[in-house]
Design a protein around this motif. Structure first.
Motif: not given
Length: 317
Positions: A166-167, A304-307, A297, A164, A301
């Motif tokens: 942001q990343k 889902a590559r949210k971290t 969770r 992303s 996360d």
């Protein structure tokens, strides 16, 4: 004691908190009261039993912890499994003293992901000053440390992929020269463009599948690609040996567990990493903390590559 114990293999849905008996250390082991446990992407493979080392049930996941031994030492320890709990046992040679000034989160980031990054660059790919390095998942636990170490050790150009914008901003802040989208479609072309049109010397690859294939195609003469994961859960295309000969390319594999028979292979790099952190030259990224009851969770996360960076688990809540 409270622990996350699974009785069937599967996804995050099988992770539930249970009341289990406290572990009893055998001869040569130490009991650690866990302050924080580390959460790693490899744990998702362990929970679904798709990891290199096959698991047996019932299972308490979690490969590393930081906390206090019965005699009061503050240690970070590699435990293999059993870390998602209030107490865990470790083989004594793999419980490393944590220096004052190194936080729990930093210690957990460095003991497994830091030593992995160290070996990827020094042992597997033999980084030389001036070489270009591509690090996949540069915002992740291993990646965020590998990009910093590559810079510290004289890499000429460091490129990171991230999923992303942001990343990508995060890895640019860590000092990389270029951050690109890690999507496999057109990845080879983006790698070459980020390296001023030239193939790269070194690739640290942990996605597998098409990402592996595209990365190999972007590898230059005498280039080295080391694979240390398969986050996509997809196989790469077979490599014809003649494709290695043309360009004199090397493909290596790395699994930190292969260092476990010789404690110095972990203790020596970890000591160097602690020194770099204490000097302010290396900055582990702690990306989030979850309570024991939130472990499902955390896995969701992560998958889902949210971290980003190192994830921590607090067994007190």
């Amino acid at each position: 004691m409270r622990a996350v114990q699974i009785t069937e293999f599967g996804g995050p849905e099988v992770l539930t908190v249970s009341d289990v008996a406290e572990p009893v250390p055998a001869e040569g082991q130490v009991l650690v009261t866990v302050g924080r446990a580390g959460i790693n992407y490899a744990d998702t493979h362990q929970v679904e039993n798709s990891y290199l080392a096959k698991a047996t049930l019932p299972l308490i996941p979690g490969g590393e912890v930081v906390g206090r031994t019965e005699d009061g030492r503050r240690v970070v320890a590699l435990v293999g499994s059993g870390g998602y709990a209030e107490k865990a046992v470790a083989q004594a040679p793999y419980a490393f003293d944590v220096p004052e000034g190194v936080s729990d989160g930093d210690a957990l980031a460095l003991v497994l992901q830091g030593t992995t990054a160290w070996h990827l660059l020094k042992t597997s790919t033999h980084l030389r000053a001036g070489e270009s390095v591509l690090v996949h998942a540069g915002a992740g636990g291993v990646g965020s440390l590998a990009v910093q170490l590559a810079k510290l050790w004289g890499a000429g150009r460091v490129i990171a992929t991230a999923s992303s914008a942001q990343k990508r901003d995060r890895v640019l802040a860590l000092g990389v020269d270029a951050a690109i989208d890690g999507d496999p479609d057109g990845l080879k072309d983006r790698i070459l463009a980020a390296n001023a049109g030239r193939p790269v010397d070194i690739v640290l690859e942990m996605v597998g599948g098409r990402t592996f294939d595209e990365s190999f195609e972007a590898l230059g003469r005498f280039g080295r690609l080391v694979t240390f994961g398969a986050a996509s859960r997809e196989p790469a295309q077979p490599i014809d040996s003649r494709r290695l000969m043309k360009g004199s390319k090397t493909i290596a594999g790395f699994w930190l567990a292969d260092c476990f028979r010789e404690p110095a292979l972990l203790a020596d790099p970890l000591r160097e990493l602690f020194d770099l952190a204490l000097a302010g030259d290396l900055h582990p990224v702690v990306g989030g903390e979850y309570g024991l009851s939130e472990v499902a969770r955390a896995h969701e996360d992560m998958r889902a590559r949210k971290t980003v960076g190192k994830l921590l688990l607090d067994p007190s809540r």
